[in-house]
Design a protein around this motif. Sequence first.
Motif, PDB file in Angstrom:
ATOM      1  N   LEU A 191       5.016   6.034   4.426  1.00 40.48           N
ATOM      2  CA  LEU A 191       6.143   6.205   3.519  1.00 40.48           C
ATOM      3  C   LEU A 191       7.448   6.143   4.294  1.00 40.48           C
ATOM      4  N   PRO A 231      15.157   2.564  -3.387  1.00 40.15           N
ATOM      5  CA  PRO A 231      13.895   3.295  -3.522  1.00 40.15           C
ATOM      6  C   PRO A 231      13.151   3.371  -2.200  1.00 40.15           C
ATOM      7  N   ALA A 232      12.272   4.329  -2.107  1.00 44.32           N
ATOM      8  CA  ALA A 232      11.414   4.454  -0.936  1.00 44.32           C
ATOM      9  C   ALA A 232      10.418   3.304  -0.907  1.00 44.32           C
ATOM     10  N   THR A 233       9.797   3.100   0.246  1.00 43.93           N
ATOM     11  CA  THR A 233       8.754   2.085   0.400  1.00 43.93           C
ATOM     12  C   THR A 233       7.476   2.761   0.858  1.00 43.93           C
ATOM     13  N   LEU A 234       6.392   2.496   0.145  1.00 44.85           N
ATOM     14  CA  LEU A 234       5.080   2.992   0.531  1.00 44.85           C
ATOM     15  C   LEU A 234       4.218   1.803   0.931  1.00 44.85           C
ATOM     16  N   CYS A 245       2.824  10.252  -4.125  1.00 43.79           N
ATOM     17  CA  CYS A 245       4.184   9.780  -4.428  1.00 43.79           C
ATOM     18  C   CYS A 245       4.427   9.765  -5.927  1.00 43.79           C
ATOM     19  N   PHE A 300       9.672   4.594  -5.750  1.00 46.50           N
ATOM     20  CA  PHE A 300       9.253   3.841  -4.567  1.00 46.50           C
ATOM     21  C   PHE A 300       8.747   2.460  -4.947  1.00 46.50           C
ATOM     22  N   HIS A 347      11.392   6.801   3.526  1.00 48.73           N
ATOM     23  CA  HIS A 347      12.231   7.423   2.498  1.00 48.73           C
ATOM     24  C   HIS A 347      13.422   8.112   3.145  1.00 48.73           C
TER      25      HIS A 347
END
Length: 218
Positions: free
Chosen positions: A59, A3-6, A24, A31, A61
């Motif tokens: 972000l 997953p993405a990281t915010l 998001c 995320f 991603h």
Amino acid sequence: MAPATLTINSRNYGSWSLRGWLLCRMAGLDFVEEVLPAGDPATRAELLLLSPSFLVPRLEHAGVTVWDALAIAEYLQERFPHAGLLPEEPVARAHCRSISCEVHGGFVNLRSALPMNMTARHSGFPVFSGAKADIVRITAIWRDCLGKSGGPFLFGRRPTMADAMFAPICSRFVTYDIAVDATCAAYRDAVLALPDVAEWAELAAAEPQELLELEAEF
């Protein structure tokens, strides 16, 4: 794919973090969150507007790192064009971008006079002339958009990039007991009732209230 990281900062005070997080969520992005500790000196400098560079929200991603809520909005629009971050109709899309940029670059007096604090309530808070002018402009934008779209959100039945940008202002209007007309009050309440906004507010209420000297938004 992981997953993405915010990366965000305070939920209670972090208006730009809220905007990035909502965008998001609205895009349907998978995320995880990284919350910077408020006690970290570099973080605290950023939160109190003492840092020359603001890198939150940020972000990460698919090998891309993008910061600044508006840049994140445009990135997500490119990657997830069917998520509805912008209206489908070209004129409305241009209008949505324009008012989102106006939030991003404007309303400085409101930011200074009415810093975001999701858990506070100040009945009868005195609002001075500079912030009043910003409030007049904000509510004019809302009435114009709602008159054209029919609501309940600025561009129709589903929230867009612009609603994410205005969400912290809706919160401020409640915090500082800002009186608005019925049309704007209905819009404010519709934004604050969004499940994602309600979730953010619940988490903000559980956050330690540490930044007593906060004098402007971050």
